[in-house]
Design a protein around this motif. Structure first.
Motif, PDB file in Angstrom:
ATOM      1  N   GLU A 163      -1.741  -0.033  -5.050  1.00  0.00           N
ATOM      2  CA  GLU A 163      -1.031   0.773  -5.736  1.00  0.00           C
ATOM      3  C   GLU A 163      -1.956   1.270  -6.972  1.00  0.00           C
ATOM      4  O   GLU A 163      -1.929   2.417  -7.149  1.00  0.00           O
ATOM      5  CB  GLU A 163       0.303   0.119  -6.240  1.00  0.00           C
ATOM      6  N   THR A 165      -5.266   1.637  -6.620  1.00  0.00           N
ATOM      7  CA  THR A 165      -6.194   2.706  -6.414  1.00  0.00           C
ATOM      8  C   THR A 165      -5.511   4.065  -6.158  1.00  0.00           C
ATOM      9  O   THR A 165      -5.950   5.169  -6.538  1.00  0.00           O
ATOM     10  CB  THR A 165      -6.792   2.315  -4.864  1.00  0.00           C
ATOM     11  N   GLU A 166      -4.226   4.093  -5.567  1.00  0.00           N
ATOM     12  CA  GLU A 166      -3.807   5.167  -5.218  1.00  0.00           C
ATOM     13  C   GLU A 166      -3.369   5.949  -6.511  1.00  0.00           C
ATOM     14  O   GLU A 166      -3.491   7.173  -6.655  1.00  0.00           O
ATOM     15  CB  GLU A 166      -2.569   4.835  -4.446  1.00  0.00           C
ATOM     16  N   HIS A 169      -6.241   7.381  -8.121  1.00  0.00           N
ATOM     17  CA  HIS A 169      -6.541   8.513  -7.490  1.00  0.00           C
ATOM     18  C   HIS A 169      -5.641   9.775  -7.748  1.00  0.00           C
ATOM     19  O   HIS A 169      -6.118  10.824  -8.129  1.00  0.00           O
ATOM     20  CB  HIS A 169      -6.449   8.228  -5.873  1.00  0.00           C
ATOM     21  N   GLN A 231       4.426   7.255  -4.400  1.00  0.00           N
ATOM     22  CA  GLN A 231       3.474   7.762  -5.568  1.00  0.00           C
ATOM     23  C   GLN A 231       3.982   7.466  -6.798  1.00  0.00           C
ATOM     24  O   GLN A 231       2.976   7.286  -7.960  1.00  0.00           O
ATOM     25  CB  GLN A 231       3.290   9.208  -5.226  1.00  0.00           C
ATOM     26  N   ALA A 234       2.929   4.133  -7.687  1.00  0.00           N
ATOM     27  CA  ALA A 234       1.550   3.796  -7.884  1.00  0.00           C
ATOM     28  C   ALA A 234       1.033   4.536  -9.165  1.00  0.00           C
ATOM     29  O   ALA A 234       0.463   3.654  -9.858  1.00  0.00           O
ATOM     30  CB  ALA A 234       0.805   4.696  -6.459  1.00  0.00           C
TER      31      ALA A 234
END
Ligand code: HEC
Ligand code: HEC
Ligand code: HEC
Ligand code: HEC
Ligand code: HEC
Ligand code: HEC
Length: 462
Positions: A163, A165-166, A169, A231, A234
């Protein structure tokens, strides 16, 4: 009848007295002591004979505390959570059960609150868990505890927490910096997010806000990005990990876990391949990177990735906003990268490289890094609501070449622009085009214009 009433009255008085005494006794008995007595009973059960049982039961009760100067806290949670380090307590009832999965994060060096939140000094359960009005960081709900791994392990490569990392990003690609500062870089239409994780926002608040900013902050200028639940989760993890609090050197010097895998992901995401080859596969704008870690020291390479200009004056390599772990991960990847890696990356790109790719990539990099996408969209589609601006929206950038020359667009980016008002008597639109001349060099702005031109779409003809 009267006698019955008297009896009832007497019984009620007695009950009241008992209740008062119980309350008195509770107030004078610290609430942690019963937990310790219960724990000793649990331990005594395991003893083979009466003598050793008695010895265990006679252990004096005491507040346990870990002093953590490096984390600027004192944690007393183990006063009640007594079995955290004892694997034989695996099946013990709460709060005595063994804490699996702590790895090197032993209580004597890490305490508990750095991961869980709560009030370290308190010895009453409600206070310790922080569910009291004055305490800003109550225990994180179980679903969100792993967000705090990112307080020490930066840049989205904490094993077991995809999560983070996402979330990172999404933050870097959706243009959040167009309106928010993080570690000094970004706009100022929304609040600075550098310490969002030390803020009073609950995970639930953050998650709902990402799903629909306006439903949580009525009238918010933050666009609805139509994130999925995953999302939003995250991004919430990423936000909770943002605390710029001072960490002692033990925690900050060893907290980085660079992995070649994360480096590979970055190399692809940042499109390094449009300028560099690995063993002859790729582009030739910059040097071939095969064996680059043998030609240069890790320190030199790190410096080159922070600031290419400093290492090669006049460098055409873009300046990347890579945190130190990301740079280490890239270097780790380059140490083992092969032509096959480059082939795989090119195959996933789906189209052949062209000579213009380099300038366009540099422009794309700046467009993302400086948060243009936050207002104009990741696909340049525009559409963020902007009440009382003409069209009521931030414009799309997919057709600027119909209305402007490249030089005019360069002028708009350099100097910024206030959108004309729909109703001149109304309030100014919340979003305006900032001036970028103090942030971006002329070359950067030209690259952005090249990038925009590469994306122009023909107006649909009739
Ligand atoms: C006074 C005793 C006491 C202290 C001090 C205490 N706890 Fe607890 N804790 C408990 C008890 C009892 C439970 C089990 C509650 C339950 O099952 O409802 C618990 C449960 C928990 C849970 C699981 C909660 C959940 O909702 O799933 C966590 C996490 C936790 N404690 C962390 C901490 C941390 C961190 C501290 C220190 C800041 C702390 N505790 C201090 C008694 C205590
Ligand atoms: C390195 C971070 C870290 C540290 C330090 C840490 N924990 Fe945990 N703890 C976790 C994680 C991650 C979980 C699992 C949460 C989940 O996914 O259910 C957890 C789970 C728990 C649970 C079980 C929660 C439940 O719902 O059953 C309790 C209780 C708990 N921790 C208490 C403590 C106490 C007390 C300390 C200090 C001695 C401590 N933790 C230190 C990360 C940590
Ligand atoms: C307070 C800062 C801090 C937090 C919070 C933290 N870590 Fe760590 N972590 C460290 C440090 C420091 C080390 C190195 C410990 C050592 O080698 O003694 C480490 C080591 C590790 C390692 C390497 C383990 C090994 O065996 O070498 C992993 C994996 C890891 N952490 C994962 C996590 C996860 C997952 C979380 C969240 C549940 C987390 N960390 C939370 C500071 C932290
Ligand atoms: C067009 C400008 C704009 C963009 C782009 C934008 N935000 Fe916001 N954001 C705002 C404004 C204005 C607020 C304050 C009003 C509110 O709470 O919604 C805000 C509030 C927030 C808050 C709440 C801060 C607090 O504690 O009050 C968070 C968290 C946040 N934004 C994160 C993000 C993230 C992550 C992105 C990228 C996915 C993003 N924002 C993109 C304008 C923007
Ligand atoms: C727009 C083109 C461009 C992009 C994109 C680009 N570079 Fe470069 N890079 C260069 C050029 C040109 C040089 C040669 C020295 C200079 O001018 O800075 C260079 C030099 C380097 C060097 C030093 C090599 C040596 O042998 O001296 C490394 C390492 C490097 N780049 C890594 C990367 C990584 C990693 C990425 C992606 C994150 C990247 N570059 C993206 C153009 C680019
Ligand atoms: C805070 C929101 C915001 C950010 C961030 C932002 N813009 Fe804008 N931009 C606008 C608004 C609003 C307009 C419309 C101005 C007007 O109507 O005159 C605009 C207009 C433009 C235009 C002219 C388009 C037209 O049709 O009028 C260009 C080109 C442009 N922006 C490029 C950029 C670039 C490149 C960046 C990043 C370096 C950027 N913008 C960042 C809000 C923003």
């Amino acid at each position: 009848m009267e006698r019955k009433l008297q009896q009832l009255f007497f019984a009620l008085s007695l009950l009241a007295l008992v209740l008062i005494l119980v309350a008195e006794w509770q107030a004078s008995t610290p609430s942690w002591k019963p937990y310790q007595r219960k724990f000793l009973q649990l331990e005594a059960q395991e003893e083979p004979n009466a003598v050793s049982k008695a010895a265990v039961l006679a252990t004096p009760l005491a507040i346990n505390q870990v002093v953590l100067p490096g984390l600027q806290r004192v944690d007393r949670c183990t006063t009640c959570h007594l079995g955290v380090e004892d694997p034989t307590m695996k099946n013990a009832p709460r709060p005595f059960h063994y804490h699996a999965g702590l790895g090197p994060h032993v209580p004597s060096k890490f305490g508990c609150t750095i991961c869980h939140g709560g009030q370290g000094l308190a010895t009453d359960m409600k206070d310790a868990h922080g569910n009291v009005a004055f305490w800003q960081t109550p225990l994180l709900p179980a679903d969100y505890v792993r967000a705090s791994c990112g307080r020490c392990h930066k840049e989205g490569d904490v094993p077991g927490v995809p999560e983070l990392t996402e979330g990172r990003h999404l933050f870097e690609t959706e243009g959040c910096r167009g309106c928010h500062k993080l570690n000094g870089v970004g706009g100022s239409i929304g609040p600075d997010l550098t310490e969002e994780g030390a803020n009073h926002r609950s995970p639930q608040w953050l998650e709902r806000h990402f799903l629909a900013p306006n439903a949580v902050s009525p009238g918010s200028a933050m666009p609805n990005f139509h994130f999925t639940r995953e999302q939003a989760r995250a991004l919430t993890y990423y936000m909770l990990s943002l605390t710029s609090g001072e960490m002692g050197s033990y925690y900050s010097s060893e907290r980085l876990i660079p992995s070649p895998e994360y480096g590979r992901q970055l190399f692809e995401e940042k499109n390094c391949i449009v300028c560099h080859a690995i063993g002859g596969v790729g582009a030739k704008v910059g040097p071939d990177l095969l064996g680059v870690t043998k030609r240069h020291s890790d320190g030199w390479l790190d410096e080159q990735l922070v600031n290419p200009e400093l290492v090669y004056p006049g460098s055409s390599m873009p300046e990347y906003d890579l945190e130190s772990n990301a740079r280490k991960a890239l270097v780790a990847f380059l140490a083992s990268a092969t032509p096959k890696d480059a082939q795989d990356i090119l195959a996933r790109k789906g189209h052949a490289l062209t000579p213009e790719d380099a300038a366009i990539e540099a422009g794309k990099q700046d467009f993302a890094r400086f948060g243009c996408a936050g207002c104009h969209g990741t696909e340049l589609q525009g559409g963020a609501p902007n009440p009382n601006a003409q069209g009521e929206q931030v414009p799309s950038l997919l057709h600027v070449s119909d209305d402007y020359t490249k030089d005019e667009v360069i002028g708009i980016i350099r100097d910024g622009r206030m959108p004309p008002m729909d109703n001149p008597k109304g309030s100014a639109p919340p979003l305006y085009m900032p001036s970028w001349k103090s942030v971006l060099s002329n070359e950067d702005i030209h690259h952005i214009a090249d990038f925009l031109w590469s994306k122009q779409q023909k107006k649909e003809s009739w």
